[in-house]
Design a protein around this motif. Structure first.
Motif, mmCIF file in Angstrom:
data_model
loop_
_atom_site.group_PDB
_atom_site.id
_atom_site.type_symbol
_atom_site.label_atom_id
_atom_site.label_comp_id
_atom_site.label_asym_id
_atom_site.label_seq_id
_atom_site.Cartn_x
_atom_site.Cartn_y
_atom_site.Cartn_z
ATOM 1 N N UNK A 133 0.765 -1.241 0.000
ATOM 2 C CA UNK A 133 0.000 0.000 0.000
ATOM 3 C C UNK A 133 0.802 1.302 0.000
ATOM 4 N N UNK A 134 1.955 1.395 0.660
ATOM 5 C CA UNK A 134 2.661 2.687 0.688
ATOM 6 C C UNK A 134 3.026 3.186 -0.712
ATOM 7 N N UNK A 135 2.900 4.513 -0.930
ATOM 8 C CA UNK A 135 3.184 5.137 -2.220
ATOM 9 C C UNK A 135 4.002 6.422 -1.996
ATOM 10 N N UNK A 136 4.589 6.928 -3.089
ATOM 11 C CA UNK A 136 5.287 8.196 -3.049
ATOM 12 C C UNK A 136 6.784 8.047 -2.937
ATOM 13 N N UNK A 137 7.451 9.153 -2.591
ATOM 14 C CA UNK A 137 8.900 9.105 -2.445
ATOM 15 C C UNK A 137 9.278 8.362 -1.165
ATOM 16 N N UNK A 138 10.571 8.260 -0.892
ATOM 17 C CA UNK A 138 11.036 7.462 0.245
ATOM 18 C C UNK A 138 10.483 7.969 1.572
ATOM 19 N N UNK A 139 10.495 9.289 1.746
ATOM 20 C CA UNK A 139 10.001 9.866 2.992
ATOM 21 C C UNK A 139 8.516 9.608 3.166
ATOM 22 N N UNK A 140 7.776 9.772 2.071
ATOM 23 C CA UNK A 140 6.329 9.549 2.120
ATOM 24 C C UNK A 140 6.018 8.083 2.427
ATOM 25 N N UNK A 141 6.720 7.169 1.759
ATOM 26 C CA UNK A 141 6.472 5.742 1.995
ATOM 27 C C UNK A 141 6.796 5.357 3.441
ATOM 28 N N UNK A 142 7.869 5.947 3.977
ATOM 29 C CA UNK A 142 8.244 5.654 5.356
ATOM 30 C C UNK A 142 7.158 6.116 6.325
ATOM 31 N N UNK A 143 6.616 7.296 6.104
ATOM 32 C CA UNK A 143 5.560 7.793 6.981
ATOM 33 C C UNK A 143 4.291 6.949 6.847
ATOM 34 N N UNK A 144 4.002 6.499 5.650
ATOM 35 C CA UNK A 144 2.802 5.680 5.461
ATOM 36 C C UNK A 144 2.980 4.313 6.118
ATOM 37 N N UNK A 145 4.181 3.761 6.064
ATOM 38 C CA UNK A 145 4.421 2.496 6.766
ATOM 39 C C UNK A 145 4.259 2.686 8.267
ATOM 40 N N UNK A 146 4.773 3.777 8.794
ATOM 41 C CA UNK A 146 4.616 4.035 10.225
ATOM 42 C C UNK A 146 3.151 4.265 10.574
ATOM 43 N N UNK A 147 2.420 4.912 9.683
ATOM 44 C CA UNK A 147 0.985 5.088 9.896
ATOM 45 C C UNK A 147 0.296 3.732 9.995
ATOM 46 N N UNK A 148 0.618 2.828 9.085
ATOM 47 C CA UNK A 148 0.011 1.499 9.100
ATOM 48 C C UNK A 148 0.353 0.749 10.383
ATOM 49 N N UNK A 149 1.613 0.808 10.772
ATOM 50 C CA UNK A 149 2.039 0.112 11.990
ATOM 51 C C UNK A 149 1.354 0.702 13.220
ATOM 52 N N UNK A 150 1.182 2.023 13.229
ATOM 53 C CA UNK A 150 0.557 2.675 14.383
ATOM 54 C C UNK A 150 -0.906 2.296 14.555
#
Length: 349
Positions: A35-52
């Protein structure tokens, strides 16, 4: 109703709780790769969002597995012994995956390094995928029956557990948990992640409906000796159709409720097909049953009183946890990454 039957039903309830709650944890973990999309920073934040979204509850959800295993050991020691010796390799792989997953959850944010987080994400995906697949394989074998000798020892090999029926069972639990996790994400997030998760759930629910439908009818026709378990098949089918419809209409709460009903109906079908056996054998004379695998009445009586006293407390606490963390999350709630950094020190002579 005698105590061995009561504890057979209670163990089924414990497995239901585990599969419902840990099921969306597994789904979210596997979706980190999708599911994560975008540049590296964006994908990292989306992964953390999912984990949270599962961060406050995933470890509490695993308690259901520990309780189910402990209850099986105490109430049906011979079932526990035969199951864990016969299914040693798949259960060992599940255990390794769960350990790796725990380490990844706990240590992902401890070091501020993209490489570290990448490996942690891979561990989370692996630790979610393997149990999601192998639990289905294990339960399908319990429905189908296994090769037990007169001493109730498993005498088949590892590859005997990988029949087409069992492998399809693994695909079913994998697809159910993926859909379940996507619906949970859509229900717990907002913005782009909510939309992406909802779209994925709408697509994966169709695959889940087809795979689960084939497996459930196969299980009922070939391995269930009870006519009443057709009701569980019907309930699961109606619930899955409702999941497909609700995900397309973006009605997340309804879709999640229908997904829960699907898992409950699946457990009813599995345990209903097994009963009165706890571990069916190809030769019915060698099967472990509710009666010949159970502990003494004194042990079961003590266990029953402990369960009556402690279970409401556990349910209240876990319910309170979900209530406290009930709000939706967005990527704006995710702060910048923090953690230890290791800088290479270059000595100058």
């Amino acid at each position: 109703m005698d105590l061995p039957v009561v504890w057979f039903l209670l163990i089924a309830v414990l497995w239901t709780g585990y599969l419902v709650l840990e099921g969306f944890d597994f789904g979210v973990g596997m979706l980190l790769a999708i599911l994560p999309r975008g540049d590296k920073l964006r994908r990292e934040k989306e992964r953390r969002l999912m984990i949270n979204t599962i961060g406050p509850v995933w470890d509490g959800n695993e308690v259901w597995l520990l309780t189910a295993g402990g209850a099986t050991f105490a109430a049906f020691p011979e079932w526990y012994a035969t199951l864990f010796s016969g299914f040693y390799l798949p259960l060992f792989l599940i255990l390794i995956a769960l350990i790796v997953r725990v380490v990844a959850f706990e240590w992902r944010g401890k070091i501020d390094s993209p490489q570290w987080r990448t490996w942690a994400d891979r561990a989370l995906i692996f630790g979610s995928f393997v149990p999601a697949l192998l639990w289905g394989v294990a339960f399908a074998n319990l429905v189908r029956g296994v090769e037990l000798d007169a001493n109730h020892q498993y005498v088949g090999g590892f590859f005997a557990l990988l029949s087409p029926f069992a492998l399809l069972g693994g695909v079913v639990t994998l697809s159910i948990f993926l859909t379940h996790g996507a619906i949970f994400l859509a229900m717990k997030t907002d913005g782009e992640m909510r939309e992406r998760a909802g779209t994925f759930a709408a697509r994966s629910s169709v695959v889940t409906l087809l795979a689960a439908g084939v497996w459930a009818v196969w299980a009922q026709v070939a391995y269930s000796g009870e006519a009443w378990t057709w009701a569980a098949v019907l309930v699961a089918a109606v619930a899955l159709v409702l999941v497909v419809v609700a995900t397309r209409q973006r009605r997340e709460a309804l879709a999640f409720g229908a997904s829960v009903v699907t898992i409950v109906a699946a457990v009813v079908l599995i345990f209903g097909s097994m009963f009165p056996d706890v571990m069916p054998a190809f030769d019915p004379a060698n099967s472990l049953t509710v009666e010949n695998a159970s502990s003494t009445d004194y042990t079961l009586t003590v266990m029953t009183w402990v369960a009556v006293i402690l279970t409401p407390i556990v349910l209240l606490y876990q319910g309170w946890t979900y209530w406290v963390f009930r709000k939706r999350l967005t990527i704006e709630h995710i702060p910048e990454a923090t953690g230890l950094t290791f800088e290479r020190v270059v000595s100058r002579s």
